[in-house]
Design a protein around this motif. Structure first.
Motif, mmCIF file in Angstrom:
data_model
loop_
_atom_site.group_PDB
_atom_site.id
_atom_site.type_symbol
_atom_site.label_atom_id
_atom_site.label_comp_id
_atom_site.label_asym_id
_atom_site.label_seq_id
_atom_site.Cartn_x
_atom_site.Cartn_y
_atom_site.Cartn_z
ATOM 1 N N ASN A 18 0.836 -1.203 0.000
ATOM 2 C CA ASN A 18 0.000 0.000 0.000
ATOM 3 C C ASN A 18 0.865 1.244 0.000
ATOM 4 O OD1 ASN A 18 -2.407 -1.365 -0.004
ATOM 5 N ND2 ASN A 18 -2.712 -1.228 2.200
ATOM 6 N N LYS A 19 0.523 2.155 -0.884
ATOM 7 C CA LYS A 19 1.240 3.424 -0.961
ATOM 8 C C LYS A 19 0.670 4.349 0.110
ATOM 9 C CE LYS A 19 2.675 6.922 -4.183
ATOM 10 N NZ LYS A 19 2.743 7.326 -5.558
ATOM 11 N N THR A 20 1.529 5.020 0.828
ATOM 12 C CA THR A 20 1.042 5.947 1.838
ATOM 13 C C THR A 20 0.573 7.227 1.160
ATOM 14 O OG1 THR A 20 3.273 6.798 2.192
ATOM 15 C CG2 THR A 20 2.527 5.056 3.668
ATOM 16 N N VAL A 21 -0.582 7.674 1.574
ATOM 17 C CA VAL A 21 -1.202 8.847 0.977
ATOM 18 C C VAL A 21 -1.557 9.801 2.102
ATOM 19 C CG1 VAL A 21 -3.158 9.662 -0.380
ATOM 20 C CG2 VAL A 21 -2.126 7.460 -0.912
ATOM 21 N N ASP A 22 -1.255 11.077 1.908
ATOM 22 C CA ASP A 22 -1.598 12.094 2.906
ATOM 23 C C ASP A 22 -3.099 12.371 2.811
ATOM 24 O OD1 ASP A 22 -1.750 14.177 4.675
ATOM 25 O OD2 ASP A 22 -0.367 15.491 3.588
ATOM 26 N N GLY A 33 -13.551 20.111 -5.176
ATOM 27 C CA GLY A 33 -14.326 19.548 -6.280
ATOM 28 C C GLY A 33 -13.542 18.758 -7.301
ATOM 29 N N CYS A 34 -12.323 18.349 -6.996
ATOM 30 C CA CYS A 34 -11.552 17.531 -7.937
ATOM 31 C C CYS A 34 -12.214 16.163 -8.089
ATOM 32 C CB CYS A 34 -10.121 17.342 -7.442
ATOM 33 S SG CYS A 34 -9.131 18.841 -7.485
ATOM 34 N N THR A 35 -12.137 15.611 -9.280
ATOM 35 C CA THR A 35 -12.667 14.269 -9.514
ATOM 36 C C THR A 35 -11.707 13.238 -8.943
ATOM 37 O OG1 THR A 35 -11.545 14.007 -11.645
ATOM 38 C CG2 THR A 35 -13.748 15.030 -11.671
ATOM 39 N N GLN A 36 -12.191 12.018 -8.805
ATOM 40 C CA GLN A 36 -11.327 10.960 -8.286
ATOM 41 C C GLN A 36 -10.163 10.684 -9.229
ATOM 42 O OE1 GLN A 36 -13.653 7.570 -7.127
ATOM 43 N NE2 GLN A 36 -14.816 8.770 -5.647
ATOM 44 N N VAL A 43 -1.927 12.208 -6.427
ATOM 45 C CA VAL A 43 -1.282 11.469 -5.338
ATOM 46 C C VAL A 43 -0.603 10.184 -5.805
ATOM 47 C CG1 VAL A 43 -2.776 12.438 -3.567
ATOM 48 C CG2 VAL A 43 -3.407 10.280 -4.645
ATOM 49 N N GLY A 44 -0.817 9.814 -7.058
ATOM 50 C CA GLY A 44 -0.096 8.681 -7.622
ATOM 51 C C GLY A 44 -0.737 7.318 -7.417
ATOM 52 N N ILE A 45 -2.061 7.288 -7.290
ATOM 53 C CA ILE A 45 -2.764 6.005 -7.235
ATOM 54 C C ILE A 45 -3.935 6.055 -8.197
ATOM 55 C CG2 ILE A 45 -2.082 5.462 -4.856
ATOM 56 C CD1 ILE A 45 -4.799 6.393 -3.910
ATOM 57 N N SER A 46 -4.460 4.899 -8.526
ATOM 58 C CA SER A 46 -5.564 4.871 -9.482
ATOM 59 C C SER A 46 -6.853 5.339 -8.816
ATOM 60 C CB SER A 46 -5.759 3.447 -10.027
ATOM 61 O OG SER A 46 -6.302 2.612 -9.021
ATOM 62 N N ALA A 47 -7.775 5.792 -9.649
ATOM 63 C CA ALA A 47 -9.071 6.242 -9.130
ATOM 64 C C ALA A 47 -9.808 5.082 -8.465
ATOM 65 C CB ALA A 47 -9.906 6.823 -10.269
ATOM 66 N N ARG A 48 -9.624 3.891 -8.983
ATOM 67 C CA ARG A 48 -10.274 2.707 -8.399
ATOM 68 C C ARG A 48 -9.734 2.434 -6.998
ATOM 69 N NH1 ARG A 48 -9.611 -3.277 -9.334
ATOM 70 N NH2 ARG A 48 -11.620 -4.121 -8.702
ATOM 71 N N THR A 49 -8.421 2.503 -6.839
ATOM 72 C CA THR A 49 -7.810 2.312 -5.522
ATOM 73 C C THR A 49 -8.254 3.417 -4.570
ATOM 74 O OG1 THR A 49 -5.902 1.241 -6.523
ATOM 75 C CG2 THR A 49 -5.623 2.091 -4.290
ATOM 76 N N LEU A 50 -8.308 4.626 -5.076
ATOM 77 C CA LEU A 50 -8.761 5.760 -4.284
ATOM 78 C C LEU A 50 -10.188 5.524 -3.785
ATOM 79 C CD1 LEU A 50 -7.785 8.632 -3.475
ATOM 80 C CD2 LEU A 50 -8.954 9.453 -5.497
ATOM 81 N N ARG A 53 -10.183 2.599 -1.127
ATOM 82 C CA ARG A 53 -9.550 2.854 0.168
ATOM 83 C C ARG A 53 -10.056 4.108 0.884
ATOM 84 N NH1 ARG A 53 -3.289 2.847 -0.690
ATOM 85 N NH2 ARG A 53 -3.375 3.488 1.492
ATOM 86 N N PHE A 54 -10.522 5.116 0.124
ATOM 87 C CA PHE A 54 -10.834 6.404 0.744
ATOM 88 C C PHE A 54 -12.210 6.950 0.367
ATOM 89 C CE2 PHE A 54 -6.195 6.226 0.101
ATOM 90 C CZ PHE A 54 -5.770 6.326 1.420
ATOM 91 N N ALA A 55 -13.140 6.101 0.006
ATOM 92 C CA ALA A 55 -14.458 6.554 -0.455
ATOM 93 C C ALA A 55 -15.158 7.428 0.578
ATOM 94 C CB ALA A 55 -15.332 5.366 -0.832
ATOM 95 N N ASP A 56 -15.149 6.996 1.832
ATOM 96 C CA ASP A 56 -15.844 7.766 2.867
ATOM 97 C C ASP A 56 -15.211 9.132 3.081
ATOM 98 O OD1 ASP A 56 -17.593 5.663 3.249
ATOM 99 O OD2 ASP A 56 -16.456 4.797 4.921
ATOM 100 N N LEU A 57 -13.902 9.180 3.144
ATOM 101 C CA LEU A 57 -13.183 10.435 3.331
ATOM 102 C C LEU A 57 -13.488 11.405 2.189
ATOM 103 C CD1 LEU A 57 -10.862 12.014 4.883
ATOM 104 C CD2 LEU A 57 -9.359 11.069 3.135
#
Length: 128
Positions: A18-22, A33-36, A43-50, A53-57
């Motif tokens: 797992n890549k660490t993401v701030d 309002g940025c898209t996924q 941040v260097g990860i795919s929109a699917r991974t985003l 892992r971070f849907a709620d945030l």
């Protein structure tokens, strides 16, 4: 028993680490309002991974951004910005501009006023 431990260790090692993401960066980008896809590329990860892992945030901060924008628009509208007042009333209060048009289905009256001297036949000769 040793083989069970090796299997468990191998399962943990499968796939990319797992890549660490701030999360503050994710929150800020989501609030403006940025898209996924945009956030993922930054941040260097795919929109699917985003999403996984971070849907709620992302959802919480996206809604915070919308609320903040709505608040600023409301404040400007209440200070006398007529265009924002109109826009907010249409979008928040479901008001619309209605143009009332009426159409009649009655036929217009047929008025024929011709004198006998003015009547001509199809060839353009006067009939008597």
């Amino acid at each position: 028993m040793k083989s069970d431990i090796n299997k468990a260790e191998k399962k943990k090692q499968l796939g990319r680490p797992n890549k660490t993401v701030d999360e503050k960066v994710l929150a800020n980008l989501s609030q403006i309002g940025c898209t996924q896809e945009e956030i993922g590329s930054i941040v260097g990860i795919s929109a699917r991974t985003l999403q996984r892992r971070f849907a709620d945030l992302l959802e919480v901060n996206k809604n915070k951004g919308k609320a903040s924008l709505r608040k600023r628009m409301y404040e400007k509208a209440m200070k006398g910005n007529d265009k924002l007042l109109i826009w907010l009333s249409k979008n928040m209060l479901n008001m619309v501009d209605k143009v009332h048009t009426t159409s009649t289905t009655e036929p217009l009256p047929l008025i024929i006023e011709a004198k006998a001297e003015e009547v001509k036949d199809l060839n353009g000769k006067e009939k008597r």
